[in-house]
Design a protein around this motif. Structure first.
Motif, PDB file in Angstrom:
ATOM      1  N   ARG A 512       0.662  -1.042   0.020  1.00 41.60           N
ATOM      2  CA  ARG A 512       0.038   0.006   0.039  1.00 41.60           C
ATOM      3  C   ARG A 512       0.796   1.207   0.044  1.00 41.60           C
ATOM      4  N   ASN A 513       2.223   1.071  -0.036  1.00 40.68           N
ATOM      5  CA  ASN A 513       3.197   2.006  -0.061  1.00 40.68           C
ATOM      6  C   ASN A 513       3.013   3.124   1.176  1.00 40.68           C
ATOM      7  N   ILE A 514       2.551   2.549   2.188  1.00 41.84           N
ATOM      8  CA  ILE A 514       2.618   3.289   3.499  1.00 41.84           C
ATOM      9  C   ILE A 514       3.972   3.640   4.113  1.00 41.84           C
ATOM     10  N   PRO A 515       4.436   4.955   3.970  1.00 40.88           N
ATOM     11  CA  PRO A 515       5.875   5.062   4.233  1.00 40.88           C
ATOM     12  C   PRO A 515       6.213   4.815   5.465  1.00 40.88           C
ATOM     13  N   PHE A 516       5.541   4.850   6.732  1.00 33.54           N
ATOM     14  CA  PHE A 516       5.928   4.462   8.223  1.00 33.54           C
ATOM     15  C   PHE A 516       5.188   3.388   8.723  1.00 33.54           C
ATOM     16  N   VAL A 517       5.982   2.702   9.609  1.00 35.60           N
ATOM     17  CA  VAL A 517       5.434   1.605  10.277  1.00 35.60           C
ATOM     18  C   VAL A 517       5.693   1.832  11.937  1.00 35.60           C
ATOM     19  N   VAL A 518       4.748   1.602  12.774  1.00 33.45           N
ATOM     20  CA  VAL A 518       5.134   2.002  14.137  1.00 33.45           C
ATOM     21  C   VAL A 518       4.745   0.384  14.915  1.00 33.45           C
ATOM     22  N   LEU A 519       5.885  -0.007  15.596  1.00 32.67           N
ATOM     23  CA  LEU A 519       5.977  -1.228  16.391  1.00 32.67           C
ATOM     24  C   LEU A 519       5.820  -0.732  17.813  1.00 32.67           C
ATOM     25  N   VAL A 520       4.587  -1.308  18.550  1.00 29.95           N
ATOM     26  CA  VAL A 520       4.470  -1.210  19.983  1.00 29.95           C
ATOM     27  C   VAL A 520       4.453  -2.615  20.721  1.00 29.95           C
ATOM     28  N   GLY A 521       5.300  -3.113  20.971  1.00 30.26           N
ATOM     29  CA  GLY A 521       5.396  -4.497  21.672  1.00 30.26           C
ATOM     30  C   GLY A 521       5.487  -4.502  23.265  1.00 30.26           C
ATOM     31  N   GLU A 522       5.999  -5.512  23.951  1.00 27.15           N
ATOM     32  CA  GLU A 522       5.831  -5.438  25.181  1.00 27.15           C
ATOM     33  C   GLU A 522       6.772  -4.432  25.787  1.00 27.15           C
ATOM     34  N   GLU A 523       7.826  -4.451  25.397  1.00 27.36           N
ATOM     35  CA  GLU A 523       9.026  -3.679  25.731  1.00 27.36           C
ATOM     36  C   GLU A 523       8.506  -2.139  25.509  1.00 27.36           C
ATOM     37  N   GLU A 524       7.819  -1.691  24.507  1.00 27.97           N
ATOM     38  CA  GLU A 524       7.521  -0.485  24.082  1.00 27.97           C
ATOM     39  C   GLU A 524       6.372  -0.031  25.174  1.00 27.97           C
ATOM     40  N   LEU A 525       5.643  -0.678  25.652  1.00 29.01           N
ATOM     41  CA  LEU A 525       4.387  -0.793  26.231  1.00 29.01           C
ATOM     42  C   LEU A 525       4.991  -0.193  27.860  1.00 29.01           C
ATOM     43  N   LYS A 526       5.876  -0.756  28.309  1.00 33.09           N
ATOM     44  CA  LYS A 526       6.352  -0.701  29.598  1.00 33.09           C
ATOM     45  C   LYS A 526       7.185   0.782  29.524  1.00 33.09           C
ATOM     46  N   SER A 527       8.049   0.732  28.414  1.00 32.94           N
ATOM     47  CA  SER A 527       8.790   2.024  28.444  1.00 32.94           C
ATOM     48  C   SER A 527       7.882   3.402  27.787  1.00 32.94           C
ATOM     49  N   GLY A 528       6.873   3.179  27.178  1.00 35.23           N
ATOM     50  CA  GLY A 528       5.811   4.289  26.840  1.00 35.23           C
ATOM     51  C   GLY A 528       6.375   4.982  25.740  1.00 35.23           C
ATOM     52  N   VAL A 529       7.421   4.153  24.732  1.00 35.58           N
ATOM     53  CA  VAL A 529       7.797   4.807  23.744  1.00 35.58           C
ATOM     54  C   VAL A 529       7.349   3.996  22.178  1.00 35.58           C
ATOM     55  N   PHE A 530       7.762   4.532  21.047  1.00 34.68           N
ATOM     56  CA  PHE A 530       6.927   3.893  19.953  1.00 34.68           C
ATOM     57  C   PHE A 530       8.348   3.580  19.067  1.00 34.68           C
ATOM     58  N   ALA A 531       8.516   2.536  18.371  1.00 36.16           N
ATOM     59  CA  ALA A 531       9.376   2.255  17.422  1.00 36.16           C
ATOM     60  C   ALA A 531       8.892   2.692  15.958  1.00 36.16           C
ATOM     61  N   LEU A 532       9.583   3.549  15.563  1.00 35.85           N
ATOM     62  CA  LEU A 532       9.124   4.219  14.076  1.00 35.85           C
ATOM     63  C   LEU A 532      10.214   3.560  13.104  1.00 35.85           C
ATOM     64  N   LYS A 533       9.652   2.946  12.031  1.00 39.04           N
ATOM     65  CA  LYS A 533      10.250   2.344  11.313  1.00 39.04           C
ATOM     66  C   LYS A 533      10.049   3.170   9.651  1.00 39.04           C
ATOM     67  N   ASN A 534      11.042   3.673   8.949  1.00 43.83           N
ATOM     68  CA  ASN A 534      11.196   4.268   7.662  1.00 43.83           C
ATOM     69  C   ASN A 534      10.802   3.419   6.683  1.00 43.83           C
ATOM     70  N   MET A 535       9.918   3.018   5.941  1.00 40.09           N
ATOM     71  CA  MET A 535       9.964   1.822   4.958  1.00 40.09           C
ATOM     72  C   MET A 535      10.793   1.835   3.851  1.00 40.09           C
ATOM     73  N   ALA A 536      11.107   3.305   3.568  1.00 35.36           N
ATOM     74  CA  ALA A 536      11.922   3.757   2.326  1.00 35.36           C
ATOM     75  C   ALA A 536      13.262   3.107   2.564  1.00 35.36           C
ATOM     76  N   SER A 537      13.792   3.896   3.900  1.00 34.22           N
ATOM     77  CA  SER A 537      15.194   3.715   4.071  1.00 34.22           C
ATOM     78  C   SER A 537      15.316   2.365   4.721  1.00 34.22           C
ATOM     79  N   GLY A 538      14.400   1.871   5.719  1.00 32.97           N
ATOM     80  CA  GLY A 538      14.737   0.838   6.542  1.00 32.97           C
ATOM     81  C   GLY A 538      15.065   1.133   7.900  1.00 32.97           C
ATOM     82  N   GLU A 539      15.603   2.596   8.019  1.00 30.72           N
ATOM     83  CA  GLU A 539      15.961   2.950   9.328  1.00 30.72           C
ATOM     84  C   GLU A 539      14.807   2.993  10.515  1.00 30.72           C
TER      85      GLU A 539
END
Length: 554
Positions: A512-539
């Motif tokens: 769908r050419n969505i440029p960003f993905v956010v991952l919120v797993g168990e670790e992110e839930l505890k820390s209150g942060v979000f893992a942001l992935k750039n789908m074009a660069s992979g960063e």
């Protein structure tokens, strides 16, 4: 057995990307329409048939889609009409069975005597007596049947046999051809009183006349709506398509033509489609040329031939003119047109020489000079104004300036816009002397040109900016809270609905050419942060929600 899905020929489905690109063109055009002071109107997708019929010539009438009065109307109409004709035919032989020869006069007397009562007995068809004269209708029906009968010896013989079976055969042979004649000639309006609009111009004329007491003239309107034509589908020609029109009615000022040239330039500049050519001519000049060569009655013939100059060359054009009855003397007077070169001003001077004896031709030159002088002073951004004396767009319709827009050089495409001045748009509906001028943009062709030149903005088809991966119920609830806040901040965000495998969700984002993905797993839930992935660069890096909003909101 499952039905195979299909759509009617000449129509199209549009995917999300195509819809986004078409919307981009329409919104760009609409924005400039509004900047130039045009007001939006909309008219119904279908009009009364008599509003449209007879306004486009025979060819246009054949291409108008008509609408049945109701889904069940035609079936009941057919049943009653066939029953009527059958009954009439069964009574044709009354009183002539014993005759040695076929007595056509007695046949007529008995038929005419019986048929009016049968016709009146129909319950489901309301004949308007003011439109259909029953006596004439009966006679016309009789002559149509007599015409069929007299062509067939077998039918004539059957009329002298008092036999129900033979009469039934006679009935079937007659009504198969005849009831279509009756339907087309007499009751077309009872089957179909409405039709899909063929263009936006005639409905606009109807609108102006119908609402003339509510409108301030001059009236500047724009309209972007679909139209329908029962044309033969082919590449670039569809049965359903959009028109983008702008018109001014109630003013004869040539400043309107000047503004329309500026409007074309503004729209194509906004679309980054630089280098288009706005061709202009004047109907009065074409009429003047016809007058000078003594071919006023062959105006269409000579302009159609002249329009082919670039395609078939001078000699072939002259040959075609001769075949249309244009004299050698007249053709020799046209010679300067075949070598007409130079800029706008130079061509005007040459035309003055050719049309020196034509009052109407000189009037056309005067109008073009005014427009050219105004545009020269005002300047265009990226378009070029060009005089083209072979331009004969809508010759039967336009009365003054004629416009046609061609794509930049190197792009193989027909006109992407056109229009002109008309002096009596509303006259067909009884409002005389309402001069107007209008232009249209060819949405589908503009789309193809922008696609070919790769001029659509890169982000135009972007629907969702970020998608949150679903790791399970608890994580999904936290993600949905974040998604809700992002949406409130104007960010296009969504949550993948199912706790599917990571690979499946990532592939979905890629497709769908969505440029960003956010991952919120168990670790992110505890820390209150979000893992942001750039789908074009992979960063990928972790951010707090405030930073997430800032990054995605840009």
């Amino acid at each position: 057995m499952a039905q195979k899905p299909s759509i009617p020929k000449g129509t199209r489905d549009f995917n999300a990307e195509e819809v986004a690109k078409r919307s981009y063109i329409m919104e760009t055009i609409k924005e400039q329409f509004q900047v130039y002071g045009f007001q939006p109107i909309e008219t119904p997708s279908f009009e009364n048939s008599d509003t449209l019929m007879g306004k486009y010539g025979d060819e246009g009438d054949r291409l108008i889609f008509k609408i049945l009065n109701s889904g069940d109307f035609l079936r009941s109409f057919n049943e009653n009409l066939i029953k009527t004709i059958n009954t009439a035919v069964f009574n044709l032989g009354i009183g002539i069975r014993e005759d040695e020869n076929f007595d056509i006069n007695k046949f007529e007397v008995n038929f005419i005597k019986k048929f009016p009562n049968i016709l009146r007995s129909l319950k489901n068809i309301k004949f308007d007596e003011s439109q259909i004269n029953l006596e004439n209708l009966t006679k016309d029906i009789w002559f149509r049947i007599r015409e069929i009968v007299l062509k067939h010896e077998k039918l004539k013989a059957m009329l002298m046999i008092d036999d129900a079976h033979n009469r039934a055969i006679l009935s079937n042979m007659i009504h198969g051809d005849f009831y279509f004649q009756l339907g087309n000639k007499y009751v077309g309006n009872y089957i179909s009183e409405k039709a899909l609009r063929y263009d936006l111009t005639v409905p606009f004329a109807r609108y102006v006349v119908q609402h003339q007491n509510e409108i301030e003239f001059p009236f500047k309107r724009y309209q972007i709506q679909p139209v329908w034509r029962a044309d033969r589908p082919q590449k670039g020609r569809f049965r359903e398509f959009f028109q983008c029109d702008a018109d001014v009615v109630g003013s004869k000022s040539l400043f309107q033509e000047v503004e329309f040239i500026q409007l074309y330039d503004a729209v194509f500049s906004a679309l980054k489609l630089e280098g288009v050519t706005i061709k202009i001519n004047n109907r009065k000049i074409l009429s003047g040329i016809a007058e000078v060569i003594g071919a006023q009655d062959k105006l269409i013939d000579f302009t159609v031939a002249l329009d082919k100059l670039d395609k078939i060359g001078e000699e072939k054009v002259k040959e075609e003119m001769r075949s249309k009855g244009i004299s050698e003397e007249g053709i020799s007077k046209l010679q300067p047109l075949f070598t007409l070169k130079g800029g706008f001003g130079e061509q005007i001077e040459s035309l003055k020489s050719i049309l020196s004896s034509s009052e109407i031709g000189l009037k056309g030159i005067e109008e073009l000079e005014f427009i050219n002088t105004a545009i020269s002073n005002l300047k265009l951004k990226t378009a070029t104004l060009q005089l083209d004396v072979t331009l004969a767009r809508g010759l039967n319709y336009y009365t003054g300036a004629i416009f046609e827009v061609s794509a930049p050089e190197g792009v193989n495409m027909g006109s992407i816009g056109g229009g002109g001045r008309y002096d009596d748009l509303t006259g067909i509906f009884g409002l005389k002397d309402m001069s107007g001028v209008g232009i249209s943009f060819g949405l589908d062709r503009i789309y193809l040109v922008l696609e070919e030149l790769d001029l659509f903005p890169a982000t135009i088809a972007e629907s969702t900016k970020v998608i949150f991966i679903n790791f399970g119920e608890n994580e999904a609830m936290a993600c949905l809270q974040a998604v809700t806040k992002l949406r409130q901040a104007g960010v296009k965000a969504e949550l993948y609905p199912d706790a599917a495998k990571m690979k499946k969700q990532m592939n979905y984002a890629n497709r769908r050419n969505i440029p960003f993905v956010v991952l919120v797993g168990e670790e992110e839930l505890k820390s209150g942060v979000f893992a942001l992935k750039n789908m074009a660069s992979g960063e990928q890096h972790k951010v707090e929600f405030s930073a997430l909003v800032e990054l995605l909101g840009n």
